[in-house]
Design a protein around this motif. Structure first.
Motif, PDB file in Angstrom:
ATOM      1  N   ASP A 163       0.848  -1.187   0.000  1.00 17.77           N
ATOM      2  CA  ASP A 163       0.000   0.000   0.000  1.00 17.77           C
ATOM      3  C   ASP A 163       0.890   1.245   0.000  1.00 17.77           C
ATOM      4  OD1 ASP A 163      -2.109   1.724   0.150  1.00 17.77           O
ATOM      5  OD2 ASP A 163      -2.435   1.442   2.304  1.00 17.77           O
ATOM      6  N   ALA A 164       0.894   1.980  -1.095  1.00 18.59           N
ATOM      7  CA  ALA A 164       1.753   3.158  -1.224  1.00 18.59           C
ATOM      8  C   ALA A 164       1.241   4.356  -0.438  1.00 18.59           C
ATOM      9  CB  ALA A 164       1.908   3.532  -2.692  1.00 18.59           C
ATOM     10  N   SER A 165       0.016   4.281   0.068  1.00 17.26           N
ATOM     11  CA  SER A 165      -0.518   5.411   0.832  1.00 17.26           C
ATOM     12  C   SER A 165       0.188   5.577   2.177  1.00 17.26           C
ATOM     13  CB  SER A 165      -2.020   5.242   1.046  1.00 17.26           C
ATOM     14  OG  SER A 165      -2.272   4.145   1.896  1.00 17.26           O
ATOM     15  N   ILE A 166       1.026   4.634   2.533  1.00 18.53           N
ATOM     16  CA  ILE A 166       1.773   4.736   3.786  1.00 18.53           C
ATOM     17  C   ILE A 166       2.669   5.976   3.788  1.00 18.53           C
ATOM     18  CG2 ILE A 166       3.745   3.326   3.058  1.00 18.53           C
ATOM     19  CD1 ILE A 166       2.348   2.777   6.429  1.00 18.53           C
ATOM     20  N   PHE A 167       3.062   6.421   2.598  1.00 18.69           N
ATOM     21  CA  PHE A 167       3.970   7.568   2.500  1.00 18.69           C
ATOM     22  C   PHE A 167       3.266   8.897   2.722  1.00 18.69           C
ATOM     23  CE2 PHE A 167       6.040   4.338  -0.223  1.00 18.69           C
ATOM     24  CZ  PHE A 167       7.150   4.131   0.588  1.00 18.69           C
ATOM     25  N   VAL A 168       1.962   8.941   2.612  1.00 25.08           N
ATOM     26  CA  VAL A 168       1.242  10.197   2.816  1.00 25.08           C
ATOM     27  C   VAL A 168       0.328  10.162   4.033  1.00 25.08           C
ATOM     28  CG1 VAL A 168       1.367  10.961   0.425  1.00 25.08           C
ATOM     29  CG2 VAL A 168      -0.514   9.502   1.143  1.00 25.08           C
ATOM     30  N   THR A 169       0.088   8.995   4.611  1.00 25.29           N
ATOM     31  CA  THR A 169      -0.792   8.921   5.775  1.00 25.29           C
ATOM     32  C   THR A 169      -0.037   9.121   7.083  1.00 25.29           C
ATOM     33  OG1 THR A 169      -0.561   6.520   5.806  1.00 25.29           O
ATOM     34  CG2 THR A 169      -2.475   7.426   4.663  1.00 25.29           C
ATOM     35  N   ARG A 170       1.220   8.821   7.113  1.00 26.39           N
ATOM     36  CA  ARG A 170       2.034   9.047   8.309  1.00 26.39           C
ATOM     37  C   ARG A 170       2.531  10.491   8.294  1.00 26.39           C
ATOM     38  NH1 ARG A 170       1.991   4.608  11.803  1.00 26.39           N
ATOM     39  NH2 ARG A 170       1.371   2.847  10.513  1.00 26.39           N
ATOM     40  N   PRO A 171       2.485  11.202   9.419  1.00 26.00           N
ATOM     41  CA  PRO A 171       2.827  12.630   9.426  1.00 26.00           C
ATOM     42  C   PRO A 171       4.274  12.920   9.008  1.00 26.00           C
ATOM     43  CG  PRO A 171       1.837  11.980  11.532  1.00 26.00           C
ATOM     44  CD  PRO A 171       1.991  10.754  10.713  1.00 26.00           C
ATOM     45  N   ILE A 172       5.225  12.152   9.516  1.00 31.00           N
ATOM     46  CA  ILE A 172       6.628  12.431   9.196  1.00 31.00           C
ATOM     47  C   ILE A 172       6.898  12.194   7.715  1.00 31.00           C
ATOM     48  CG2 ILE A 172       8.995  11.697   9.617  1.00 31.00           C
ATOM     49  CD1 ILE A 172       8.198  11.155  12.511  1.00 31.00           C
ATOM     50  N   SER A 173       6.434  11.082   7.198  1.00 31.01           N
ATOM     51  CA  SER A 173       6.686  10.793   5.787  1.00 31.01           C
ATOM     52  C   SER A 173       5.921  11.761   4.883  1.00 31.01           C
ATOM     53  CB  SER A 173       6.334   9.348   5.453  1.00 31.01           C
ATOM     54  OG  SER A 173       4.971   9.112   5.682  1.00 31.01           O
ATOM     55  N   ALA A 174       4.724  12.206   5.308  1.00 31.89           N
ATOM     56  CA  ALA A 174       3.975  13.178   4.503  1.00 31.89           C
ATOM     57  C   ALA A 174       4.717  14.501   4.426  1.00 31.89           C
ATOM     58  CB  ALA A 174       2.580  13.381   5.083  1.00 31.89           C
ATOM     59  N   VAL A 175       5.279  14.947   5.547  1.00 29.01           N
ATOM     60  CA  VAL A 175       6.055  16.198   5.550  1.00 29.01           C
ATOM     61  C   VAL A 175       7.289  16.055   4.664  1.00 29.01           C
ATOM     62  CG1 VAL A 175       7.462  17.709   7.015  1.00 29.01           C
ATOM     63  CG2 VAL A 175       5.195  16.993   7.783  1.00 29.01           C
ATOM     64  N   ILE A 176       7.956  14.929   4.745  1.00 30.41           N
ATOM     65  CA  ILE A 176       9.139  14.712   3.910  1.00 30.41           C
ATOM     66  C   ILE A 176       8.754  14.696   2.432  1.00 30.41           C
ATOM     67  CG2 ILE A 176      10.924  13.029   3.303  1.00 30.41           C
ATOM     68  CD1 ILE A 176      11.089  12.341   6.299  1.00 30.41           C
ATOM     69  N   MET A 177       7.649  14.056   2.088  1.00 28.41           N
ATOM     70  CA  MET A 177       7.199  14.029   0.688  1.00 28.41           C
ATOM     71  C   MET A 177       6.852  15.437   0.204  1.00 28.41           C
ATOM     72  SD  MET A 177       7.490  10.978  -0.373  1.00 28.41           S
ATOM     73  CE  MET A 177       6.379  10.392  -1.602  1.00 28.41           C
ATOM     74  N   LEU A 178       6.211  16.241   1.050  1.00 28.84           N
ATOM     75  CA  LEU A 178       5.902  17.625   0.675  1.00 28.84           C
ATOM     76  C   LEU A 178       7.176  18.445   0.489  1.00 28.84           C
ATOM     77  CD1 LEU A 178       2.803  18.398   2.919  1.00 28.84           C
ATOM     78  CD2 LEU A 178       2.870  18.210   0.424  1.00 28.84           C
ATOM     79  N   MET A 179       8.160  18.226   1.344  1.00 31.30           N
ATOM     80  CA  MET A 179       9.441  18.940   1.199  1.00 31.30           C
ATOM     81  C   MET A 179      10.137  18.545  -0.096  1.00 31.30           C
ATOM     82  SD  MET A 179      10.718  18.842   5.198  1.00 31.30           S
ATOM     83  CE  MET A 179      12.416  18.968   4.774  1.00 31.30           C
ATOM     84  N   ILE A 180      10.092  17.281  -0.443  1.00 37.52           N
ATOM     85  CA  ILE A 180      10.704  16.823  -1.693  1.00 37.52           C
ATOM     86  C   ILE A 180      10.001  17.460  -2.882  1.00 37.52           C
ATOM     87  CG2 ILE A 180      11.005  14.803  -3.182  1.00 37.52           C
ATOM     88  CD1 ILE A 180      11.501  13.179  -0.621  1.00 37.52           C
ATOM     89  N   ALA A 181       8.663  17.469  -2.852  1.00 38.15           N
ATOM     90  CA  ALA A 181       7.903  18.075  -3.953  1.00 38.15           C
ATOM     91  C   ALA A 181       8.215  19.565  -4.067  1.00 38.15           C
ATOM     92  CB  ALA A 181       6.408  17.848  -3.736  1.00 38.15           C
TER      93      ALA A 181
END
Length: 138
Positions: free
Chosen positions: A99-117
């Protein structure tokens, strides 16, 4: 590691003069020597001509990218960090059962993904603007 660094200092201190002399070697002589050493290193891994062809292909790709103004450092970092990132991505996907949604449902990984974007946008948008201005002028 500390012992290894101390040994390197002990070995390299007397060789400082040699390293300074190496800087005086003209580029037209130094470049072919580096090229031959790279070919020997690539061939000696598995004694395969395929490795030499791969070295040549990557060298040609590097020359083309340098001609178009691409910096080589991000490519080098990608080669070094790519396998580590791939292994950890595989591990995360195994933990989440694919399940790839794990990267956006967890707060730390979501913040990191937003920073990368955001970083990608900061790097890419000026290039698009510059190319659009050049295209509109012609």
């Amino acid at each position: 590691m500390l012992i290894g660094n101390v040994m390197l200092v002990i070995i390299n201190l007397p060789m400082i003069g040699l390293w300074v002399q190496l800087l005086r070697v003209p580029y037209r002589i130094l470049f072919p020597v580096i090229l031959v050493i790279c070919c020997i290193g690539a061939y000696s891994l598995e004694f395969s001509a395929v490795d030499l062809m791969a070295l040549s292909a990557f060298a040609a790709a590097g020359v083309v990218l340098a001609a178009f103004g691409f910096p080589p450092v991000p490519l080098l970092l990608g080669f070094i960090l790519g396998p580590l990132a791939e292994e950890n991505l595989r591990r995360a996907m195994a933990i989440s059962a694919g399940d790839a949604s794990i990267f956006v449902t967890r707060p730390i990984s979501a913040v990191i993904m937003l920073m990368i974007a955001a970083l990608v946008l900061v790097v890419v948008l000026p290039t698009f603007r510059r190319n659009r201005e050049v295209f509109e002028e012609t």
